[in-house]
Scaffold this motif. Structure first.
Motif, PDB file in Angstrom:
ATOM      1  N   ALA A 418       0.835  -6.946  14.707  1.00  0.00           N
ATOM      2  CA  ALA A 418       2.261  -6.442  15.245  1.00  0.00           C
ATOM      3  C   ALA A 418       2.901  -7.257  16.498  1.00  0.00           C
ATOM      4  CB  ALA A 418       1.644  -4.932  16.163  1.00  0.00           C
ATOM      5  N   TYR A 427       3.183  -9.357   5.094  1.00  0.00           N
ATOM      6  CA  TYR A 427       3.539  -7.986   4.689  1.00  0.00           C
ATOM      7  C   TYR A 427       2.537  -7.491   3.631  1.00  0.00           C
ATOM      8  CZ  TYR A 427       6.148  -3.716   3.978  1.00  0.00           C
ATOM      9  OH  TYR A 427       6.734  -2.497   3.938  1.00  0.00           O
ATOM     10  N   ALA A 461       2.688   1.321  10.869  1.00  0.00           N
ATOM     11  CA  ALA A 461       3.545   0.942  12.270  1.00  0.00           C
ATOM     12  C   ALA A 461       4.500  -0.199  11.970  1.00  0.00           C
ATOM     13  CB  ALA A 461       3.075   1.146  13.326  1.00  0.00           C
ATOM     14  N   VAL A 462       3.682  -1.341  11.389  1.00  0.00           N
ATOM     15  CA  VAL A 462       4.304  -2.579  11.210  1.00  0.00           C
ATOM     16  C   VAL A 462       4.667  -2.593  10.038  1.00  0.00           C
ATOM     17  CG1 VAL A 462       3.686  -5.080  10.906  1.00  0.00           C
ATOM     18  CG2 VAL A 462       2.637  -3.811  12.556  1.00  0.00           C
ATOM     19  N   ASP A 464       6.546  -0.334   8.395  1.00  0.00           N
ATOM     20  CA  ASP A 464       7.625   0.400   8.208  1.00  0.00           C
ATOM     21  C   ASP A 464       8.876   0.003   9.131  1.00  0.00           C
ATOM     22  OD1 ASP A 464       8.905   2.741   6.950  1.00  0.00           O
ATOM     23  OD2 ASP A 464       8.376   4.053   8.634  1.00  0.00           O
ATOM     24  N   ARG A 465       8.663  -1.158   9.833  1.00  0.00           N
ATOM     25  CA  ARG A 465       9.462  -1.913  10.473  1.00  0.00           C
ATOM     26  C   ARG A 465      10.663  -2.426   9.723  1.00  0.00           C
ATOM     27  NH1 ARG A 465       6.047  -4.933  14.958  1.00  0.00           N
ATOM     28  NH2 ARG A 465       7.641  -6.595  14.815  1.00  0.00           N
ATOM     29  N   PRO A 466      11.852  -2.134  10.059  1.00  0.00           N
ATOM     30  CA  PRO A 466      13.209  -2.831   9.180  1.00  0.00           C
ATOM     31  C   PRO A 466      12.966  -4.166   9.200  1.00  0.00           C
ATOM     32  CG  PRO A 466      13.939  -1.176  10.794  1.00  0.00           C
ATOM     33  CD  PRO A 466      12.429  -1.279  11.213  1.00  0.00           C
ATOM     34  N   ASP A 467      12.778  -5.016  10.016  1.00  0.00           N
ATOM     35  CA  ASP A 467      12.610  -6.481  10.035  1.00  0.00           C
ATOM     36  C   ASP A 467      11.452  -6.860   9.020  1.00  0.00           C
ATOM     37  OD1 ASP A 467      10.808  -5.469  12.003  1.00  0.00           O
ATOM     38  OD2 ASP A 467      10.786  -7.251  13.056  1.00  0.00           O
ATOM     39  N   TRP A 468      10.357  -6.203   8.863  1.00  0.00           N
ATOM     40  CA  TRP A 468       9.514  -6.655   8.231  1.00  0.00           C
ATOM     41  C   TRP A 468       9.808  -6.203   6.596  1.00  0.00           C
ATOM     42  CZ3 TRP A 468       4.224  -8.674   8.946  1.00  0.00           C
ATOM     43  CH2 TRP A 468       3.885  -9.153  10.281  1.00  0.00           C
ATOM     44  N   ARG A 469      10.251  -5.068   6.438  1.00  0.00           N
ATOM     45  CA  ARG A 469      10.744  -4.776   5.188  1.00  0.00           C
ATOM     46  C   ARG A 469      11.854  -5.782   4.697  1.00  0.00           C
ATOM     47  NH1 ARG A 469      11.233   0.875   7.310  1.00  0.00           N
ATOM     48  NH2 ARG A 469      13.553   0.394   6.987  1.00  0.00           N
TER      49      ARG A 469
END
Length: 503
Positions: A418, A427, A461-462, A464-469
């Motif tokens: 995180a 990812y 939690a990580v 599902d973050r928009p920047d990671w996806r």
């Protein structure tokens, strides 16, 4: 380890390998301007038929002393149409036809591609009185057929000079003796494994019993015997029976000067029975051809003072099976000065890493390193790679289920993730780990149910973050087949799939 490599090699050492290698001659490989080859006649210097019991395809190489001495390669069909005109298309159709033996299709994939490039050639008169290859092939001289002029050591050294800081392309293959090695009749191994290497030891004993015998006399002595590529007690015993100085000189000469892999392997086996530090550069260089020479190079280096540093140097420059051999040797040494490298660079992401990932985690004390105050991105990323591999390497190496510190390492990695910047590799590693934890019972993950659920929540939690996806979508592209597979399988199980679907 010996059994692993033997199983792998069995799939590659095909009965058609010699034929595949020799098709290159038919397609006109030449070192100079084309010359018209004589008709397919003269002395048969090599031939091969497949299948052996009921031949359908035959490859013959003729040597003819006319026209300056030429070789002509001729491809024939021997099937139902034997004795009649046929085109290469018919052979291609035969190769493409369904076959019940999976080994046949696997071994002939490359041959079919090569033949497909030769469509349109006529092969008239398939009787032994009148065999003609149209169009004429380019020719090579007889010495080229007799053997390569470049030694295995020179081949490795040249490639290393072109790629000094990484693995050799295709692990250095094909070797200079590839054609001759593939066309050589298969050597029969004794059914009793305890006898493997005994015939090599007999040859060495005879050689060393003759005071005036030269190392060069051994080059051709091992071509028709089975030479193990791993440490062998018979060969080691023969090395120890000989005078040490002469044994070392013979080993060095064979490694440096042999153009045949069997002789070079015996030379390396002799050096692996010794401990002289002066031989380290020689061993490292031939070890770059790691699929074949990796096991003995690793054995030889770990016996020498300074071997840990030498092994790390080699590990940074090999891949595939060679990396397995060398990293396992590093783990056996357990040297403190290589621990940092093992914790950050041992796994390069290949499937075969599964054989040693758990050993690296245990030997290098991963749980202690990842929970210390001296943690960096390389350590975190490599920890994720180790966990991903150990999640699904059953039958190869240590899995999470059999790794006692698994709950501690998983918790630490999910917490550090995180704090990192998003990348596609990070990812995917996290997603594969989380998918395994969700799909398997907690005890298969080395965790209690509570420990497993807590780690999964951190990963999700990580993930599902928009920047990671977005990093994954941009990196793979919307039309990526892998992204489609990932969306329908891993992302669906983790309930992340909607974020990756178009629109």
């Amino acid at each position: 380890m010996q059994q692993r490599h033997s199983a792998s090699s069995a799939a590659e050492v095909a009965s058609a390998a010699a034929l595949v290698a020799s098709i290159a001659l038919v397609q006109g490989i030449t070192g100079g301007p084309s010359q018209a080859a004589v008709s397919c006649s003269g002395t048969v210097s090599w031939s091969y038929q497949f299948p052996v019991n009921n031949p359908v395809i035959e490859m013959v190489i003729y040597y003819n002393s006319t026209n300056g001495g030429t070789n002509s390669a001729c491809l024939y069909h021997r099937g139902a149409a034997y004795g009649k005109a046929a085109r290469t298309d018919q052979l291609v159709a035969f190769l493409a036809a369904p076959h019940t033996d999976p080994r046949f299709t696997r071994r002939f994939d490359k041959l079919a591609v090569l033949l497909n490039g030769a469509r349109g050639w006529d092969h008239r008169g398939h009787d032994r009185k009148n065999r003609v290859l149209r169009p004429p092939v380019s020719v090579t001289t007889e010495p080229e057929l007799l053997g390569p002029q470049v030694t295995l050591f020179e081949h490795a050294l040249r490639l290393h000079q072109q790629h000094p800081d990484g693995a050799l392309p295709r692990n250095g293959e094909p070797y200079p003796d590839h054609g001759r090695h593939r066309s050589r009749p298969s050597t029969r191994r004794a059914r009793d494994r305890r006898l493997h290497g005994a015939d090599v030891a007999v040859i060495l004993d005879k050689h060393f019993s003759q005071p005036d015998a030269q190392a060069s006399e051994l080059v051709d002595g091992f071509r028709d015997v089975y030479v193990p590529i791993h440490r062998n007690d018979h060969i080691v015993a023969a090395a120890l029976r000989a005078d040490r100085q002469r044994m070392r000189q013979t080993g060095r000469w064979l490694v440096r000067r042999s153009n045949d892999r069997n002789a070079a392997t015996v030379g390396l086996a002799l050096l692996a029975a010794d401990w002289a530090e002066d031989d380290i550069p020689l061993i490292q260089t031939i070890g770059l051809l790691s699929d074949h020479f990796g096991p003995l190079a690793a054995e030889a280096l770990q016996r020498r003072r300074g071997g840990a540093e030498a092994l790390q140097w080699l590990a940074e420059r090999v891949a595939g099976w060679g990396r397995v051999y060398v990293v396992e040797a590093l783990c056996r040494l357990g040297a403190a000065n290589t621990r940092a490298w093992l914790l950050r660079h041992a796994c390069d992401g290949e499937y075969l890493n599964g054989y040693f990932a758990g050993t690296v985690a245990t030997t290098a004390h991963l749980s202690e390193a990842i929970t210390s105050t001296d943690v960096d991105d390389e350590l975190i990323d490599h920890t994720g790679r180790l966990l991903r591999i150990m999640a699904d390497c059953g039958g190869m190496g240590v899995t999470l289920e059999h790794y006692p510190p698994a709950p501690v390492v998983l918790a630490a990695h999910s917490a550090y993730l995180a704090q990192q910047s998003p990348t596609a590799d990070r990812y995917m590693d996290a997603a594969v780990i989380a998918n395994y934890l969700v799909a398997k019972p907690p005890n298969r993950c080395g965790c209690t149910a509570e420990q497993r659920d807590r780690v999964v929540q951190r990963y999700l939690a990580v993930l599902d973050r928009p920047d990671w996806r977005n990093v994954v979508r941009v990196g793979l592209g919307p039309t990526s087949d892998f992204l489609a597979w990932f969306t329908d399988h891993i992302a669906a199980r983790l309930r992340l799939s909607d974020a990756f679907r178009p629109g």
